[in-house]
Each structure stands twice: as C-alpha cells, then as structure tokens.
Design a protein around this motif. Structure first.
Motif, PDB file in Angstrom:
ATOM      1  N   ALA A 112      20.285  22.688   4.356  1.00 51.67           N
ATOM      2  CA  ALA A 112      20.520  22.582   5.795  1.00 51.67           C
ATOM      3  C   ALA A 112      20.137  23.916   6.427  1.00 51.67           C
ATOM      4  O   ALA A 112      20.560  24.977   5.968  1.00 51.67           O
ATOM      5  CB  ALA A 112      21.979  22.269   6.073  1.00 51.67           C
ATOM      6  N   VAL A 135      16.282  20.296   6.132  1.00 50.76           N
ATOM      7  CA  VAL A 135      16.604  19.565   7.345  1.00 50.76           C
ATOM      8  C   VAL A 135      17.206  20.550   8.339  1.00 50.76           C
ATOM      9  O   VAL A 135      18.105  21.320   7.995  1.00 50.76           O
ATOM     10  CB  VAL A 135      17.583  18.413   7.069  1.00 50.76           C
ATOM     11  N   PHE A 157      19.300  21.560  11.696  1.00 51.89           N
ATOM     12  CA  PHE A 157      20.374  21.136  12.593  1.00 51.89           C
ATOM     13  C   PHE A 157      20.208  21.927  13.888  1.00 51.89           C
ATOM     14  O   PHE A 157      20.475  23.134  13.919  1.00 51.89           O
ATOM     15  CB  PHE A 157      21.753  21.434  11.986  1.00 51.89           C
ATOM     16  N   ALA A 209      13.233  11.803  11.496  1.00 51.59           N
ATOM     17  CA  ALA A 209      14.662  11.519  11.388  1.00 51.59           C
ATOM     18  C   ALA A 209      15.196  11.797   9.997  1.00 51.59           C
ATOM     19  O   ALA A 209      16.393  11.949   9.801  1.00 51.59           O
ATOM     20  CB  ALA A 209      14.934  10.061  11.761  1.00 51.59           C
ATOM     21  N   ALA A 210      14.310  11.878   9.002  1.00 50.40           N
ATOM     22  CA  ALA A 210      14.709  12.147   7.633  1.00 50.40           C
ATOM     23  C   ALA A 210      13.595  12.905   6.945  1.00 50.40           C
ATOM     24  O   ALA A 210      12.465  12.990   7.459  1.00 50.40           O
ATOM     25  CB  ALA A 210      15.017  10.841   6.892  1.00 50.40           C
ATOM     26  N   ILE A 269      18.335  16.892  12.455  1.00 54.06           N
ATOM     27  CA  ILE A 269      19.601  16.319  12.897  1.00 54.06           C
ATOM     28  C   ILE A 269      19.893  16.983  14.235  1.00 54.06           C
ATOM     29  O   ILE A 269      20.227  18.176  14.288  1.00 54.06           O
ATOM     30  CB  ILE A 269      20.726  16.562  11.880  1.00 54.06           C
ATOM     31  N   GLU A 270      19.696  16.238  15.305  1.00 51.99           N
ATOM     32  CA  GLU A 270      19.704  16.856  16.628  1.00 51.99           C
ATOM     33  C   GLU A 270      21.110  17.121  17.120  1.00 51.99           C
ATOM     34  O   GLU A 270      21.993  16.258  17.084  1.00 51.99           O
ATOM     35  CB  GLU A 270      18.960  16.001  17.649  1.00 51.99           C
ATOM     36  N   ARG A 278      28.637  21.354  11.516  1.00 46.53           N
ATOM     37  CA  ARG A 278      28.139  20.084  10.977  1.00 46.53           C
ATOM     38  C   ARG A 278      27.298  20.311   9.724  1.00 46.53           C
ATOM     39  O   ARG A 278      27.386  19.543   8.758  1.00 46.53           O
ATOM     40  CB  ARG A 278      27.343  19.336  12.033  1.00 46.53           C
ATOM     41  N   ALA A 315      28.363  19.060   5.938  1.00 45.97           N
ATOM     42  CA  ALA A 315      27.466  18.268   5.100  1.00 45.97           C
ATOM     43  C   ALA A 315      27.290  18.899   3.721  1.00 45.97           C
ATOM     44  O   ALA A 315      27.141  18.194   2.720  1.00 45.97           O
ATOM     45  CB  ALA A 315      26.109  18.115   5.783  1.00 45.97           C
ATOM     46  N   GLN A 320      26.230  16.424   0.638  1.00 48.50           N
ATOM     47  CA  GLN A 320      25.023  15.800   1.155  1.00 48.50           C
ATOM     48  C   GLN A 320      23.866  16.789   1.133  1.00 48.50           C
ATOM     49  O   GLN A 320      22.702  16.390   1.119  1.00 48.50           O
ATOM     50  CB  GLN A 320      25.278  15.299   2.580  1.00 48.50           C
TER      51      GLN A 320
END
Length: 333
Positions: free
Chosen positions: A6, A35, A37, A58-59, A72-73, A99, A103, A108
């Motif tokens: 993240a 990813v 954030f 989106a992924a 991840i907006e 967030r 995760a 995750q």
C-alpha cells in the motif's frame, strides 16, 4: 512471489503525488504489486506537472503499461494547490494512512510505504497529530521504534521529536529496555540478522566521562545494557557519540541506537540523504517512509528527486516478502 504494498502519497500539496507518479513509471512490476491510497485528481495533476502519462485502475493489473496506478480513491475535500497545504484536506490525508494501515493489519497488504505529510496543516485541520509513527502505533495497539537507514548505517532512536531539555527525563530504564527489545527483534526478524550487534550511544559528551559529565550512562543506560547482555543480546556501549560513527567502527555494528533525534540522524543524512528511508519497527507489518519533508517549494515543478521513495519501496518490498509468502501459503489472494 511479489509482495503487495500500500502506497500513500501524503500531503497533496507537496511533492508526494509527483514522486508517486515517477515511481510508478520506474518500478519493475515484477518486484511488487503496488496500490495507491489517495486522490485521483491530485495524482492526475501531478502527472501533468512531471510530464508523464497516467492511467488509473480499480485493481492491480500485472500487464498494465508503466504509469498505470491501481487506486483506492480517498478524495480530498478541496482542490490541492501545489505548494499551499489546505487544512480542509487533513481528514483525507489521515484517512489514507489509516485505511492503508488497516488493510495491512488485515493482511490484505504485506507492507506500507508512506510519503511526506504536513503536520501543521493536519493540526490546523482540527486533527491532533504529532507524527505518522505514533498514529500507526496507536492504530495497531503496539509500542514502536523509529529507525532510519541507508546503505551505510541504520540508526534507531530512543527518543524522537522532543525539545532537547526534555530528552534526559524521557530516557528511562523501562523505555530504553523496550526500545532495545523491539530493535533486536526487528533486526532478527525483518532483517534476518541471526545475532545483531547494536552500538548504544551515551547521552552526554564522552558518554558521561565516568560521571564527570553526567550520570545518565551510569544510572540508567549501563544497567539496562548489562541486564539485556545477560539474556544474550550483543550490545556495545554506552559509546561516545562523536566517535561511534567512524567507518571502522560502523563495520562491526548492525545498528546504532541514538539517545535523541539530532544525535544520530545528521550523520545518517550526511552519509546518504537521497537513499535514506524511515522505518517503524514493532508494527505487525513493515512500514517504510521517505526520509524528507513535503518540499512545498518544489511541489508541482517536476524537479523533485524520487530516490528516497524508490529506496523506501525497495526496502519495504524486501521486508514484506515473508508476509507475502505466508499470505500465499494461507491461500489468500
């Protein structure tokens, strides 16, 4: 086996967003799944500022072209003007950190990389904030240690952001023992060093000079070191800080524990500021941050150096591999 990381850009008015854009263009997608954030519009404008294309997904897409950002907006409340932090965006900055960290706690993600934040703007936004290290520690419910590192030296801190006149009172036997236990465990676990050797600096000049320049070494530091040596830790000190960083001595140490912020960090930053990263030891996941601020004077100009962010991502990738392996073995996607 690619760790899933993240990435939080940090203050939207600073250099963090454009550093993320540069990093996503330079990274080898086979090293890690990353990813972001953060706020889509801020990242798009940062891409325009550095003259690089960007697309959002989106992924994670393993075969996406360079510059594609899985996002991840977490929208900002106001349009971020480069160089001018807006306190209205403080909740979004904190939400991105929380967030992403949540995760990681939920497994995750395998690790967290964070860009620079603007403390004053967050506090002006009505959120009591003293630093991301403390925020993540409270969220995870654990004690942590701040350590900065480059390819020359690792420097952990017994105290962090305190006025100098408060440092001596903040160094207690319980606190010092806790710090050394966290540092030793991290060097063994995250860094894979079977028998770490730690240099522990004294608080006073010449490590107190046998009590003539202060008694903290005799009354606080040395008794803790003796007790932990009895448990098998390899601890050298208390050492005079003015000679502990000599290259010949550093070769024998896996880390240095400094008693306060400016005792150890100027040496680290002088030895390789662009490659330095900030680690939070003791969290249930690896967290690595850049070792620089928001650089508001450079934001939006496209000239900020991404070296520290690239080093942070590389370090977090390396430290996150055991968690990634455990996640895969547990059958988690």
């Amino acid at each position: 086996m690619r760790p899933r990381l993240a990435l939080v850009p940090g203050e939207p008015a600073g250099v963090g967003p454009e550093l993320c854009i540069r990093a996503m263009h330079q990274l080898d997608p086979m090293d890690a799944e990353i990813v972001v954030f953060g706020d889509r519009d801020t990242l798009a404008r940062a891409a325009h500022a550095v003259g690089l294309p960007v697309a959002f997904a989106a992924a994670y897409e393993p075969h996406a072209p360079p510059g594609t950002i899985p996002l991840i907006e977490i929208p900002n409340a106001a349009v971020a003007a480069f160089g001018s932090p807006d306190p209205a965006n403080a909740p979004a900055v904190i939400a991105a950190l929380e967030r992403a960290a949540a995760a990681c706690i939920a497994r995750q993600f395998d690790g967290l990389v964070t860009g620079p934040v603007h403390k004053a703007s967050i506090n002006e936004g009505g959120i009591a904030y003293s630093g991301t290290t403390g925020l993540l520690a409270r969220q995870a419910g654990c004690e942590v240690v701040m350590m900065l590192a480059n390819d020359i030296v690792r420097v952990a801190l017994a105290t962090t952001h305190l006025p100098l006149r408060e440092v001596a009172d903040a160094i207690t036997p319980a606190g010092l023992e806790r710090t050394l236990r966290i540092l030793d465990a991290a060097l063994r676990g995250e860094f894979g060093i079977a028998a770490p050797v730690v240099a522990v600096l004294g608080l006073n000049p010449h490590a107190g000079e046998a009590g003539h320049l202060g008694r903290e070494e005799i009354e606080v530091i040395e008794p803790v070191l003796e007790r932990l040596r009895g448990e098998g830790m390899v601890l050298h000190g208390p050492l005079p800080a003015d000679t502990a960083f000599l290259p010949a001595k550093l070769e024998g140490f896996d880390a240095v524990l400094a008693m306060y912020h400016d005792q150890g960090l100027p040496v680290l930053k002088y030895s390789g500021f662009e490659r330095a990263v900030n680690l939070t030891l003791g969290l249930p996941y690896p967290r690595v941050a850049v070792d620089h601020g928001t650089a508001l004077d450079l934001a939006g100009k496209g000239t900020a150096d991404p070296s520290s962010l690239m080093a942070a991502i590389a370090t977090c990738t390396r430290l996150s591999r055991p968690r990634a392996l455990a996640r895969l073995q547990a059958g988690q996607a």
